[in-house]
Write a protein that holds these residues in place. Structure first.
Motif, PDB file in Angstrom:
ATOM      1  N   HIS A  33      82.640 -69.814  67.090  1.00 42.74           N
ATOM      2  CA  HIS A  33      82.445 -70.512  66.459  1.00 42.74           C
ATOM      3  C   HIS A  33      83.453 -71.430  65.638  1.00 42.74           C
ATOM      4  CE1 HIS A  33      77.966 -68.771  66.866  1.00 42.74           C
ATOM      5  NE2 HIS A  33      78.470 -69.459  67.555  1.00 42.74           N
ATOM      6  N   GLY A  34      84.197 -70.896  64.422  1.00 43.46           N
ATOM      7  CA  GLY A  34      85.717 -70.980  64.226  1.00 43.46           C
ATOM      8  C   GLY A  34      86.141 -71.718  64.626  1.00 43.46           C
ATOM      9  N   ALA A  37      84.243 -75.068  65.507  1.00 37.03           N
ATOM     10  CA  ALA A  37      84.043 -75.963  64.363  1.00 37.03           C
ATOM     11  C   ALA A  37      85.764 -76.329  63.430  1.00 37.03           C
ATOM     12  CB  ALA A  37      83.899 -74.957  62.794  1.00 37.03           C
ATOM     13  N   ALA A  40      86.128 -79.105  65.769  1.00 35.24           N
ATOM     14  CA  ALA A  40      85.135 -80.462  66.144  1.00 35.24           C
ATOM     15  C   ALA A  40      86.165 -81.109  65.067  1.00 35.24           C
ATOM     16  CB  ALA A  40      84.137 -80.079  65.272  1.00 35.24           C
ATOM     17  N   THR A  41      86.537 -81.170  63.389  1.00 32.40           N
ATOM     18  CA  THR A  41      86.816 -81.308  62.511  1.00 32.40           C
ATOM     19  C   THR A  41      88.158 -82.342  62.521  1.00 32.40           C
ATOM     20  OG1 THR A  41      86.079 -79.166  60.656  1.00 32.40           O
ATOM     21  CG2 THR A  41      87.912 -80.608  59.906  1.00 32.40           C
ATOM     22  N   TYR A  44      86.777 -85.008  63.932  1.00 33.54           N
ATOM     23  CA  TYR A  44      86.846 -86.328  63.413  1.00 33.54           C
ATOM     24  C   TYR A  44      87.543 -87.102  63.159  1.00 33.54           C
ATOM     25  CZ  TYR A  44      81.197 -86.222  63.028  1.00 33.54           C
ATOM     26  OH  TYR A  44      79.916 -86.165  62.953  1.00 33.54           O
ATOM     27  N   GLY A 140      88.351 -70.909  60.122  1.00 38.96           N
ATOM     28  CA  GLY A 140      87.519 -71.364  61.087  1.00 38.96           C
ATOM     29  C   GLY A 140      86.406 -70.645  59.931  1.00 38.96           C
ATOM     30  N   ARG A 141      86.735 -70.827  58.943  1.00 36.57           N
ATOM     31  CA  ARG A 141      85.160 -70.032  58.211  1.00 36.57           C
ATOM     32  C   ARG A 141      85.163 -71.865  57.539  1.00 36.57           C
ATOM     33  NH1 ARG A 141      87.196 -64.021  55.576  1.00 36.57           N
ATOM     34  NH2 ARG A 141      86.035 -63.218  57.665  1.00 36.57           N
ATOM     35  N   ALA A 143      86.679 -74.621  58.392  1.00 36.54           N
ATOM     36  CA  ALA A 143      86.435 -75.416  59.109  1.00 36.54           C
ATOM     37  C   ALA A 143      84.696 -75.540  60.119  1.00 36.54           C
ATOM     38  CB  ALA A 143      86.757 -75.241  60.068  1.00 36.54           C
ATOM     39  N   MET A 144      83.687 -74.348  59.780  1.00 38.72           N
ATOM     40  CA  MET A 144      82.877 -74.664  59.940  1.00 38.72           C
ATOM     41  C   MET A 144      81.566 -75.073  58.596  1.00 38.72           C
ATOM     42  SD  MET A 144      81.515 -70.414  61.731  1.00 38.72           S
ATOM     43  CE  MET A 144      82.746 -69.848  60.849  1.00 38.72           C
ATOM     44  N   ILE A 147      82.676 -79.002  58.922  1.00 41.44           N
ATOM     45  CA  ILE A 147      81.628 -79.449  60.009  1.00 41.44           C
ATOM     46  C   ILE A 147      80.455 -80.007  59.721  1.00 41.44           C
ATOM     47  CG2 ILE A 147      80.915 -77.544  61.211  1.00 41.44           C
ATOM     48  CD1 ILE A 147      82.426 -81.001  62.628  1.00 41.44           C
ATOM     49  N   ILE A 148      79.714 -79.143  59.088  1.00 43.19           N
ATOM     50  CA  ILE A 148      77.833 -79.016  58.839  1.00 43.19           C
ATOM     51  C   ILE A 148      78.254 -79.840  57.485  1.00 43.19           C
ATOM     52  CG2 ILE A 148      76.442 -77.999  57.738  1.00 43.19           C
ATOM     53  CD1 ILE A 148      75.954 -77.116  60.141  1.00 43.19           C
TER      54      ILE A 148
END
Length: 351
Positions: A33-34, A37, A40-41, A44, A140-141, A143-144, A147-148
């Protein structure tokens, strides 16, 4: 993953049972997930500055520069394009980067440094490798969380970098009831019960509609209390004043008819004409003909003030009438000697 400033952080207690297999599975999930994310970041950020040249969908005439950044891209990219992306990611996840129980979570045989297929690696220096892996988990943390936040800001304002003022429900754009009509001297904005504190415009308009409606009914009520002292409807000359009239025929039957007529207008006619709280237009063209004031701030404040006063007056008059049986004029006549005596007692120069 255990690093400053939080150290070992498991507030929910997922690892309290000491199950190593379950911890490994969750660490793999966290790392995956990290990584997603972080991509994904970047996804953006990068399109704000750089786009691929050419066409995304030549047959549909969609260029890469035509696709908006963020959540709006979900509607701009053709369904076939999303299917290709989904299948490509699935191929990489299930076929190329297979989890190996003999390797650490997130460590794939086919992936090198930074996940480059068949790239260089692994790192020889154990301390450097541990530092890099901890940095990956920490990033990763972060980034999660990032992204939220981007998703929410994008969904509410139209852009991941959108101005929160574009969001109608934003705290930065909180509704200010103190700037509305009805804020007049001497009290100014008066809300001692805090009914509008932290509420939105829709709630305020709902309450304003209640205030206007009750004020108008109260003004009619006071007018009725005063008028009945001098004039009665035919057939009601012997009816007692005030509350007692509701218990006496034929006025009690007339009140029932009045209730039904008022309900009909309220539910079937006025509700359809209301454009804003209390505004039903000018069906009789009185304001347009100059016979009464218009719908401007002065007259709206005038109505609100009289309505507020009438609500207090109606409550007092109804209560006194129920207790004494006197109408509004008779109440004042009875109260006049007491009021004058109060003035003589409290004011040194009273008449």
């Amino acid at each position: 993953g255990v690093q400053a400033p939080l150290g070992f952080w498991d507030p929910v207690g997922y690892t309290a049972n000491g199950d190593a297999a379950l911890f490994r599975r969750r660490r793999e999930t966290e790392i995956k997930h990290g990584r997603v994310a972080m991509f994904a970041t970047l996804g953006y950020i990068v399109p704000e500055y750089v786009r691929f040249p050419g066409y995304l969908a030549p047959e549909e005439g969609i260029r890469f520069t035509d696709v908006p950044a963020g959540l709006a891209a979900l509607k701009a990219v053709p369904a076939v394009g999303w299917a290709q992306i989904f299948l490509f990611i699935g191929l990489i996840d299930f076929c190329y980067y297979r989890a190996d129980p003999a390797r650490e979570p997130g460590d794939f045989a086919n992936a090198g440094v930074l996940g480059v297929p068949n790239g260089s690696g692994p790192m020889k220096d154990a301390e450097v490798r541990k530092k890099k892996l901890s940095a990956e988990i920490a990033n990763g943390r972060l980034a999660m969380m990032a992204i939220i936040g981007m998703f929410f800001q994008d969904g509410l304002t139209g852009s991941a970098w959108g101005d929160w003022a574009l969001y109608q429900g934003s705290p930065l754009r909180a509704f200010d009831a103190s700037t509305e009509v009805g804020v007049v001297e001497p009290l100014g904005f008066w809300d001692p019960a805090g009914l509008t504190a932290g509420k939105d415009e829709a709630f305020f308009k709902k309450m304003r509609g209640f205030e206007l409606k009750h004020g108008r009914v109260a003004m009619m009520c006071i007018t009725g209390f005063l008028a009945q002292h001098f004039w009665r409807f035919p057939g009601c000359f012997d009816v007692p004043d005030g509350i007692a009239a509701m218990k006496t025929m034929p006025s009690s039957a007339a009140f029932g008819c009045l209730f039904l007529v008022a309900g009909f207008f309220e539910l079937r006619i006025l509700g359809e004409r209301e454009t804003e709280p209390g505004n039903y237009g000018d069906p009789f063209k009185l304001a347009g003909a100059g016979l009464v004031g218009g719908y401007d701030e002065k007259w709206r404040n005038f109505e609100l003030q009289n309505g507020r006063l009438a609500m207090f007056g109606a409550i007092g008059t109804i209560t006194a009438n129920a207790y004494t049986g006197l109408d509004a004029f008779e109440q004042w006549e009875e109260a006049r000697p007491v009021f004058l005596e109060y003035l003589r007692t409290t004011l040194p120069y009273s008449p």
